[in-house]
Design a protein around this motif. Sequence first.
Motif, mmCIF file in Angstrom:
data_model
loop_
_atom_site.group_PDB
_atom_site.id
_atom_site.type_symbol
_atom_site.label_atom_id
_atom_site.label_comp_id
_atom_site.label_asym_id
_atom_site.label_seq_id
_atom_site.Cartn_x
_atom_site.Cartn_y
_atom_site.Cartn_z
ATOM 1 N N LEU A 177 3.263 -5.546 -5.658
ATOM 2 C CA LEU A 177 4.329 -4.592 -5.367
ATOM 3 C C LEU A 177 3.817 -3.224 -4.933
ATOM 4 O O LEU A 177 4.509 -2.499 -4.208
ATOM 5 C CB LEU A 177 5.213 -4.401 -6.613
ATOM 6 N N ASP A 178 2.641 -2.839 -5.389
ATOM 7 C CA ASP A 178 2.181 -1.460 -5.197
ATOM 8 C C ASP A 178 1.371 -1.299 -3.926
ATOM 9 O O ASP A 178 0.919 -2.263 -3.316
ATOM 10 C CB ASP A 178 1.361 -1.001 -6.402
ATOM 11 N N MET A 179 1.181 -0.033 -3.536
ATOM 12 C CA MET A 179 0.356 0.317 -2.382
ATOM 13 C C MET A 179 -0.577 1.457 -2.757
ATOM 14 O O MET A 179 -0.350 2.183 -3.731
ATOM 15 C CB MET A 179 1.219 0.745 -1.196
ATOM 16 N N VAL A 180 -1.638 1.612 -1.983
ATOM 17 C CA VAL A 180 -2.589 2.707 -2.190
ATOM 18 C C VAL A 180 -2.019 3.995 -1.600
ATOM 19 O O VAL A 180 -1.639 4.031 -0.428
ATOM 20 C CB VAL A 180 -3.942 2.386 -1.532
ATOM 21 N N PRO A 181 -1.944 5.078 -2.380
ATOM 22 C CA PRO A 181 -1.427 6.348 -1.862
ATOM 23 C C PRO A 181 -2.545 7.264 -1.358
ATOM 24 O O PRO A 181 -3.169 7.989 -2.130
ATOM 25 C CB PRO A 181 -0.729 6.955 -3.085
ATOM 26 N N GLN A 182 -2.792 7.234 -0.065
ATOM 27 C CA GLN A 182 -3.797 8.104 0.545
ATOM 28 C C GLN A 182 -3.174 8.821 1.741
ATOM 29 O O GLN A 182 -2.410 8.224 2.505
ATOM 30 C CB GLN A 182 -4.996 7.280 1.019
ATOM 31 N N LYS A 183 -3.524 10.099 1.913
ATOM 32 C CA LYS A 183 -2.982 10.858 3.033
ATOM 33 C C LYS A 183 -4.041 11.799 3.577
ATOM 34 O O LYS A 183 -5.015 12.133 2.899
ATOM 35 C CB LYS A 183 -1.745 11.650 2.609
ATOM 36 N N ASN A 184 -3.829 12.238 4.815
ATOM 37 C CA ASN A 184 -4.692 13.257 5.388
ATOM 38 C C ASN A 184 -4.450 14.592 4.711
ATOM 39 O O ASN A 184 -3.359 14.868 4.197
ATOM 40 C CB ASN A 184 -4.444 13.380 6.895
ATOM 41 N N ALA A 185 -5.457 15.463 4.719
ATOM 42 C CA ALA A 185 -5.377 16.728 3.997
ATOM 43 C C ALA A 185 -4.240 17.603 4.503
ATOM 44 O O ALA A 185 -3.631 18.361 3.723
ATOM 45 C CB ALA A 185 -6.704 17.477 4.118
ATOM 46 N N ASP A 186 -3.915 17.512 5.784
ATOM 47 C CA ASP A 186 -2.874 18.384 6.345
ATOM 48 C C ASP A 186 -1.488 17.746 6.293
ATOM 49 O O ASP A 186 -0.523 18.328 6.791
ATOM 50 C CB ASP A 186 -3.213 18.750 7.794
ATOM 51 N N LYS A 187 -1.366 16.585 5.689
ATOM 52 C CA LYS A 187 -0.085 15.892 5.616
ATOM 53 C C LYS A 187 0.636 16.240 4.321
ATOM 54 O O LYS A 187 0.085 16.079 3.227
ATOM 55 C CB LYS A 187 -0.301 14.378 5.693
ATOM 56 N N VAL A 188 1.855 16.728 4.427
ATOM 57 C CA VAL A 188 2.687 17.006 3.249
ATOM 58 C C VAL A 188 3.475 15.741 2.937
ATOM 59 O O VAL A 188 4.348 15.331 3.712
ATOM 60 C CB VAL A 188 3.647 18.192 3.519
ATOM 61 N N HIS A 189 3.153 15.122 1.821
ATOM 62 C CA HIS A 189 3.783 13.845 1.480
ATOM 63 C C HIS A 189 3.647 13.600 -0.012
ATOM 64 O O HIS A 189 2.554 13.680 -0.567
ATOM 65 C CB HIS A 189 3.119 12.698 2.251
ATOM 66 N N ASP A 190 4.774 13.290 -0.667
ATOM 67 C CA ASP A 190 4.793 12.914 -2.075
ATOM 68 C C ASP A 190 5.069 11.418 -2.150
ATOM 69 O O ASP A 190 6.185 10.966 -1.881
ATOM 70 C CB ASP A 190 5.883 13.693 -2.815
ATOM 71 N N PHE A 191 4.050 10.644 -2.506
ATOM 72 C CA PHE A 191 4.182 9.187 -2.498
ATOM 73 C C PHE A 191 5.192 8.680 -3.519
ATOM 74 O O PHE A 191 5.663 7.548 -3.408
ATOM 75 C CB PHE A 191 2.821 8.530 -2.738
ATOM 76 N N THR A 192 5.523 9.487 -4.514
ATOM 77 C CA THR A 192 6.510 9.060 -5.508
ATOM 78 C C THR A 192 7.943 9.356 -5.067
ATOM 79 O O THR A 192 8.893 8.901 -5.702
ATOM 80 C CB THR A 192 6.263 9.746 -6.864
ATOM 81 N N LYS A 193 8.104 10.108 -3.973
ATOM 82 C CA LYS A 193 9.452 10.490 -3.535
ATOM 83 C C LYS A 193 9.716 10.201 -2.060
ATOM 84 O O LYS A 193 10.861 9.946 -1.672
ATOM 85 C CB LYS A 193 9.681 11.987 -3.790
ATOM 86 N N ASP A 194 8.696 10.296 -1.223
ATOM 87 C CA ASP A 194 8.901 10.249 0.224
ATOM 88 C C ASP A 194 8.671 8.849 0.781
ATOM 89 O O ASP A 194 7.741 8.150 0.365
ATOM 90 C CB ASP A 194 7.956 11.223 0.928
#
Length: 486
Positions: A77-94
């Motif tokens: 069910l789950d995924m790895v939460p990784q983002k670029n440093a300049d990306k504004v993203h909340d993996f628990t909400k977005d």
Amino acid sequence: MSALANLYPQPLWQWFAQICAIPHPSKHEQALSQHIQAWARDKGLSLTEDRVGNLIIRKPATAGMENCKPVVIQAHLDMVPQKNADKVHDFTKDPIEAYVDGDWVKANGTTLGADNGIGMASALAILGSDDIKHGPLEVLLTVDEEAGMTGAFGVEAGMLQAEILINTDSEQEGEIYMGCAGGVDAEFTVPVQWQATAGDVTAFNLSLTGLKGGHSGVNIHLGRGNANKLLARFLADNVAALNIAVAGFNGGSLRNAIPREATVTLTVPAAKLSQLQQQVAEFEALLRQELAAVEPALTLSLTEQPLPQKVLTTATQQKLINLLNVCPNGVMRMSDEVEGVTETSLNMGVITTQTNSIQVLCLIRSLIDSGREQVQSMLSSLAQLSGAEVKFSGAYPGWKPDPASPVMAVVKDTYQAIYNKEPVIMVIHAGLECGLFKKPYPDMDMVSIGPTIRFPHGPDEMVNITTVGQYWELLLAVLERIPERS
């Protein structure tokens, strides 16, 4: 998301669009799980949620296939939460911002979650279908695969009725997986002592960014840069000459992802400032030369910071740098039995500076227990030499290959019949959950298939659209060819 929902096969991509819209990083799968449970109840499917949060959904056989061996299709069910440093993203909400780029589906600045969202979508699409032929069917969706395999550890004997398990977590079309590596977490704790920051110094963040990162099993043999190791190398070469004092070291975010970024907070005497700038520029040029083929976008930067109140003592700093610099990382040994497959590896995944210690989290993988144990022994010796403590936890077994597997033969023959070419029978260095399922279900026949996914566990993750269609066609054809009970 509408662009995704119109891709072939539509039932799968429609589900994947829903999955992308609902946040589901490791340990935060509840919203997605509840959405699936509500859907399954509405469809009148048999549903069970076990004590750790795994879902088991059952669907009766289609007419005429009631006597086939029961099959469980498995995904996480789950995924790895990784983002670029300049990306504004909340993996628990977005939601994941997925988009189509030619024959690929990608995400805007984050991991896509095709690992293992495509497999999950295929299983749910089959459950929701009215025209796909199959025998007695179960779908097992596990939690927390990427951050500790909690769900797989929680699967108990008697929960599943199936005789055959099809894992959907492989990442190369045309390959059938019949084995995988086991692993164990290694966590160093380096005790720290602090001293007041000296006068007449300037503070900087030395940051290494722009590395590709990736899956620490699938991509470990590609020679990509590890941001933690590379910054440790710079410190080992320059601390003494530049009178550098370290105030913090933080890098990576997951033990099973090759670190793409790391930052050291340091101070340097004013008289050494120009020399520091020169050494940083020269080291960046050196790395660009050494890693030109695999890390063309790496950047090493100095950013002035407010002066910290304290820095590591000289003795603490030297112990830390020595440990990080000498700690093995990457491929330890290639397999003798399976050509081109990594046998044993180590990933220095996360470094975190805390008040009283610095934590270094690594992941050891190996196809054989003795390989894993050898690396554990090496790290234990390293801890003793550096005055650190190391703890090993979360060990999970590998999945021993069974060349005589009946379901593997079915998948192989089916693939050849559809595409008029032989698939490649493989063992993967990543940690599939199959090894853990073998404990409560030692006689279950298992195989793993999937579409082509590139750069999982990193923001460059992408899935090939054509191969998703091929994977879907193969999965449906295999379900139709499952033999009857003897």
